[in-house]
Design an enzyme around this catalytic site. Structure first.
Site, PDB file in Angstrom:
ATOM      1  N   GLU A 274      -3.846  66.384  28.981  1.00 27.80           N
ATOM      2  CA  GLU A 274      -3.368  65.056  28.457  1.00 27.80           C
ATOM      3  C   GLU A 274      -4.241  65.034  27.158  1.00 27.80           C
ATOM      4  O   GLU A 274      -5.598  64.481  27.411  1.00 27.80           O
ATOM      5  CB  GLU A 274      -3.583  63.921  29.442  1.00 27.80           C
ATOM      6  N   CYS A 308      -4.892  56.974  23.515  1.00 24.11           N
ATOM      7  CA  CYS A 308      -4.172  58.178  22.958  1.00 24.11           C
ATOM      8  C   CYS A 308      -2.707  57.899  22.529  1.00 24.11           C
ATOM      9  O   CYS A 308      -2.275  58.768  21.855  1.00 24.11           O
ATOM     10  CB  CYS A 308      -4.015  59.141  24.193  1.00 24.11           C
TER      11      CYS A 308
END
Length: 521
Positions: A274, A308
């Site tokens: 990720e 993110c």
């Protein structure tokens, strides 16, 4: 722990630390309920909000890591054979325990990482939610049955626990990312080793204090849930290269992810990555501009741009560009920047001065590459901003995706640009290396459906009339391209934590071969 300022006392930091079992000096390794007396170099955790020392951590060493891996290997032999619903019951109790400690843990997340208190509480709520999800999942680890081409044969698929799951978490979500991985892994029958960010180790230590009672009450073997809080000097490439750890789940920058993927891939292990996001919102001439403005504001400045999924690019139709730009700058002028535990604060500090330097460097690059700063970009000084980690969120006007725009700056730096046609907007949107989250604001069905089609957004997450940041645990979370391709949390993300097996059972007295092959022994 002694408070050093009146402001810290007012926010109840000392009481919070005591409640969570955080001491002046804390051991950095745990096998569930047993803490190892670690002897690694001491690392200090300072709050970026006020520069005050929160606590110290004696890092876990390579020897501590070896102890934990061996303990985890033995624990796996027992844990994998406990029925999944019973494993789920342990996870349910962990969720209940997190509910009890939601406020103090949320406050520690806010104080150590820098996100505002409401976001700290929200992060702990994500932990609770994934526990709830995992409890239901413990009764739904489904396989498939299929028809065999051979008479009196039965075929089916099943999933087995994988083994030790290594979780490397990032500073921006110091506890939630661990829970997304750990809770699913636990109900799947795996054991977990957690290596937290060196910038937020106290959050990880507090989490292990919280869950220890549940593990003890349920006689969970030592080694099922493990913590190794140590820097890369002690737990780095050796962790990634360890054949005893079949899956490494890593959250972080694309640069770090490439290294993880390379080292794990060389041993043919699995990696769940990720990584970075460079998320854009397309605002069409058919958008509800007020609704879009609200989404952009939180997406761009929430968590000080350190998600993110933070909104980093706005692609705005030329007919509404000037109007929206005016609204946006006006909203930025009213943002309250301050201590993250102050209830009036919308934007807290960046994680450290290195992040501030990256922010300032990106702004200079924008100018050199032909962009224009239309708001913000300064480091905050004066009363309350002594830590040097507070910045004024910045808006930069760019004509296209400049080189600096194609790189992720983990800070509140928002790029805005114009477009004429929806095809042009989608091309601009996709013309970056990352592919995590995306959004379009429009009331036009043709535009929104095109955005969600095969020729639309190339991201793992694509939203309509909501922003890029924030995701529900029910859906699989992750992205494409340099975001890494991993999926965590909901949907069928559980399958990555297991090994898949196809079984064929012959209940006849014959031995026919597949594909009609004739063979006589």
């Amino acid at each position: 722990m002694k408070s050093e300022t009146l402001a810290t006392q007012d926010f109840g930091v000392a009481e919070m630390l005591k409640t969570l079992g955080i001491k002046d000096v804390n051991n950095g390794a745990c096998t569930g309920t047993q803490w190892i007396e670690t002897k690694g170099e001491v690392i200090e955790s300072f709050s970026s909000s006020d520069g005050i020392l929160i606590g110290k951590i004696k890092q876990a060493t390579t020897e501590d890591y070896e102890t934990i891996v061996r303990t985890a290997q033995e624990a796996f032999k027992t844990w994998r054979m406990i029925p999944a619903p019973k494993r789920g019951e342990v996870v349910r109790q962990i969720g209940d325990e997190l509910r009890k400690f939601k406020e103090p843990l949320g406050k520690l997340v806010s104080y150590e990482m820098g996100k505002i208190y409401q976001e700290g509480l929200g992060e702990v709520q994500e932990m609770i939610d994934i526990c709830d999800f995992a409890v239901g999942l413990s009764r739904q680890l489904y396989g498939l049955t299929m028809h065999s081409e051979r008479s009196r044969h039965r075929m089916y698929e099943q999933y087995h626990p994988l083994g030790i799951i290594g979780v490397i978490s990032a500073f921006n979500f110091p506890v939630a990312v661990w829970s997304w991985n750990a809770m699913l892994a636990l109900v799947c029958g795996d054991v977990v080793i957690w290596k937290p960010s060196s910038k937020t180790m106290l959050c990880a230590i507090a989490t292990h204090h919280i869950i220890a009672g549940v593990l003890k009450k349920n006689n969970v073997p030592e080694g099922v849930v493990n913590l190794v809080a140590g820097g890369s000097k002690y737990i780095g490439d050796n962790f990634l290269a360890d054949h005893r750890v079949p899956l490494i789940s890593a959250t972080g920058s694309t640069r770090v992810g490439k290294r993880v993927g390379k080292i794990v891939g060389e041993r043919l292990g699995r990696s769940l990555l990720e990584l970075g996001g460079n998320n854009a919102i397309i605002i069409t001439e058919n958008a509800d501009l007020d609704m879009a403005l609200r989404a952009v504001l939180f997406g761009a400045v929430g968590t000080a741009g350190q998600r993110c999924t933070s909104t980093r690019r706005l692609i705005i139709h030329e007919s509404v560009y000037e109007n929206f730009k005016t609204k946006l700058v006006n909203s930025y002028q009213h943002i309250h920047i301050g201590h993250p535990l102050d209830k009036n604060t919308l934007v807290g500090p960046l994680i450290d001065k290195h992040a501030v330097a990256d922010f300032l460097n990106a702004i200079e690059r924008v100018k050199k590459e032909g962009g224009k700063i239309i708001y913000g970009g300064e480091v905050m000084t004066g009363n309350g901003f002594e830590s040097g980690c507070y910045v004024k969120p910045c808006i930069a006007e760019v004509g296209k995706n400049l080189q600096v725009v194609c790189e992720e700056t983990f800070a509140p730096l928002l790029y805005i640009m114009k477009y004429k046609t929806i095809d042009e907007a989608i091309a601009l949107h996709n013309d970056v290396p990352q592919g995590l989250s995306s959004a379009i604001f429009s009331k036009n069905l043709l535009e929104t459906e095109k955005f969600l089609s095969h020729e639309g957004s190339d991201c793992g997450i694509a939203n309509v009339n909501i922003g890029t940041s924030g995701a529900e645990i029910g859906g699989a979370f992750g992205g494409e391209k340099e975001t890494g391709g991993g999926r965590e949390s909901g949907s069928d993300a559980w399958k990555v934590y297991m090994r898949r097996q196809t079984n064929t059972i012959n209940y006849s007295t014959e031995l026919p071969l597949a594909q009609g092959i004739k063979f006589e022994a």
